[in-house]
Design a protein around this motif. Structure first.
Motif, short mmCIF file in Angstrom:
data_model
loop_
_atom_site.label_atom_id
_atom_site.label_comp_id
_atom_site.label_asym_id
_atom_site.label_seq_id
_atom_site.Cartn_x
_atom_site.Cartn_y
_atom_site.Cartn_z
N GLN A 104 -35.85 22.07 -6.42
CA GLN A 104 -36.08 21.92 -5.05
C GLN A 104 -35.15 21.09 -4.05
O GLN A 104 -34.70 20.07 -4.22
CB GLN A 104 -37.36 20.90 -5.13
N LYS A 105 -34.43 22.07 -3.22
CA LYS A 105 -33.23 21.62 -2.38
C LYS A 105 -33.54 20.36 -1.50
O LYS A 105 -32.68 19.63 -1.64
CB LYS A 105 -33.11 22.44 -1.42
N GLU A 106 -34.78 19.90 -1.43
CA GLU A 106 -35.16 18.84 -0.56
C GLU A 106 -34.97 17.69 -1.18
O GLU A 106 -34.82 16.72 -0.56
CB GLU A 106 -36.57 19.03 0.02
N ARG A 107 -34.99 17.72 -2.72
CA ARG A 107 -34.60 16.40 -3.44
C ARG A 107 -33.05 15.93 -3.22
O ARG A 107 -32.85 14.94 -3.88
CB ARG A 107 -35.16 16.89 -4.92
N PHE A 108 -32.12 16.83 -2.86
CA PHE A 108 -30.80 16.42 -2.82
C PHE A 108 -30.59 15.71 -1.66
O PHE A 108 -30.57 16.37 -0.60
CB PHE A 108 -30.04 17.67 -2.95
N GLU A 133 -25.61 22.86 -3.70
CA GLU A 133 -24.92 23.97 -3.74
C GLU A 133 -24.00 24.15 -5.05
O GLU A 133 -23.86 25.24 -5.73
CB GLU A 133 -24.01 24.07 -2.66
N ARG A 134 -23.85 23.11 -5.51
CA ARG A 134 -22.99 22.95 -6.89
C ARG A 134 -23.84 23.36 -8.26
O ARG A 134 -23.30 24.02 -8.94
CB ARG A 134 -22.25 21.69 -7.12
N PRO A 189 -30.53 19.36 -14.00
CA PRO A 189 -29.50 18.50 -13.60
C PRO A 189 -30.02 16.98 -14.38
O PRO A 189 -31.43 16.89 -14.51
CB PRO A 189 -29.42 18.33 -12.00
N GLU A 190 -29.14 16.19 -14.47
CA GLU A 190 -29.59 14.73 -15.21
C GLU A 190 -30.62 14.32 -14.25
O GLU A 190 -31.72 13.64 -14.74
CB GLU A 190 -28.53 13.87 -15.15
N SER A 195 -26.37 27.52 -11.33
CA SER A 195 -26.49 27.10 -12.94
C SER A 195 -27.78 27.47 -13.10
O SER A 195 -28.34 27.34 -14.41
CB SER A 195 -25.98 25.85 -13.14
N TYR A 196 -28.76 27.45 -12.02
CA TYR A 196 -30.08 27.38 -12.58
C TYR A 196 -30.99 28.61 -12.06
O TYR A 196 -32.01 28.44 -11.39
CB TYR A 196 -30.96 26.14 -12.12
N LYS A 197 -30.30 29.71 -12.02
CA LYS A 197 -30.82 31.05 -11.64
C LYS A 197 -30.84 32.14 -12.78
O LYS A 197 -29.56 31.97 -13.28
CB LYS A 197 -29.79 31.46 -10.51
N VAL A 198 -31.89 32.55 -12.96
CA VAL A 198 -31.86 33.77 -14.00
C VAL A 198 -31.51 35.01 -13.63
O VAL A 198 -32.40 35.34 -12.65
CB VAL A 198 -33.27 33.44 -14.96
#
Length: 304
Positions: A229-233, A240-241, A187-188, A245-248
């Motif tokens: 890192q979820k805690e950064r959002f 969730e969006r 993500p940007e 997109s960042y799962k292999v």
């Protein structure tokens, strides 16, 4: 510059020739990663881990014992004099009087550099803050070199949280010593720090910023994955969006090159699906296993 007695604080302190010497030594140490040498008999390694660790700490301890040396130290601040208010400087001075080398992991950026200034013995940075993890970068580069037979000429994708993952900063700085094309996928707002981008640009590393791995996946030779890192959002809905997109997954890799390797510093959460484990692309467990011979090589070069 000789390796003997050398601090390992940042990957920036090392040349390509240094790393190639380390790689050659690591290749030799692979034959002894399950055995025992007496190269460091009588030497003591102090491990000072103020943050949790599994692979880094245990691979350093295993490496030292495989080389015939001994290990002292702690894996958290609990139960040490730090809980009584002891300063980092005093803790390092104490360990310096007991050991021939110190491996430190700390939550604060610059802790390893500070420790190296305090101690007379060599200090090895096992991760400090969100910026440096030089021995992980050495391991990542060695894994690429070992499996691919080279680093030059490869296309390397790095995907996930590229801002706060200290492994990414050190890896990018290490890749700047080679002739590679790098694709930074995130993500940007989780793109690498500007300081890191400025540094790799100054070293001539070619890179491109991307939002989706699908844009480049068919062309990649290496895909290096780190956790988002979820805690950064600030907004949970935003996380969730983007998280999918960042799962292999194994299905995603059907369009990749047959010899693509997928790396991950571990531990993983949900960014690397277990289905990938059974594919020919999975190299992350081998990557972790190389941590022992690489750190054997590192310790032997510094201490023997």
């Amino acid at each position: 510059m000789s390796w003997r007695g050398r601090d390992v604080v940042s990957i920036r302190d090392f040349t390509r020739r240094d790393l190639e010497e380390l790689f050659d030594k690591t290749r030799q140490m692979e034959a002894h990663a399950r055995g025992r040498l007496d190269l460091l008999k009588g030497k003591i390694l102090a491990v000072a881990f103020f943050e949790p660790s599994t692979r880094t700490r245990l691979s350093f301890e295993t490496a030292m014992k495989r080389l015939g040396g001994d290990v002292i130290g702690f894996s958290s601040a609990e139960g040490t004099s730090v809980e009584k208010g002891e300063t980092l400087a005093d803790t390092i001075r104490m360990l310096d009087s007991y050991a021939d080398a110190i491996v430190i992991r700390h939550r604060a950026e610059g802790a390893a550099k500070f420790a190296a200034e305090v101690a007379e013995a060599p200090v090895i940075n096992a991760g400090d803050g969100a910026f440096n993890h030089p021995t992980q970068a050495m391991l990542d580069l060695y894994t690429i070199w070992r499996i691919k037979g080279r680093v030059d000429g490869l296309r390397v994708g790095i995907m996930g949280d590229l801002k706060y993952a200290r492994t990414v900063n050190s890896l990018l700085e290490g890749l700047a010593l080679f002739d590679v094309d790098v694709y930074l996928i995130s993500p940007e707002f989780l793109r690498p720090r500007q300081e890191t981008l400025d540094y790799i640009e100054s070293r001539g590393l070619k890179y491109k910023l991307l939002a989706k791995v699908e844009e480049i996946l068919p062309d990649l030779d290496v895909l290096y994955v780190v956790r988002i890192q979820k805690e950064r959002f600030l907004d949970p809905l935003e996380y969730e969006r983007v998280k999918g997109s960042y799962k292999v997954t194994a299905h995603m890799l059907k369009g990749a090159k047959e010899d693509l390797i997928v790396l991950h510093p571990l531990p993983r959460v949900d960014e690397l699906d277990p289905s990938v484990d059974k594919t020919r692309h999975a190299a992350y467990f081998k990557q972790a296993a190389y941590g022992v011979p690489l750190r054997m090589a590192l310790l032997s070069l510094i201490l023997s």
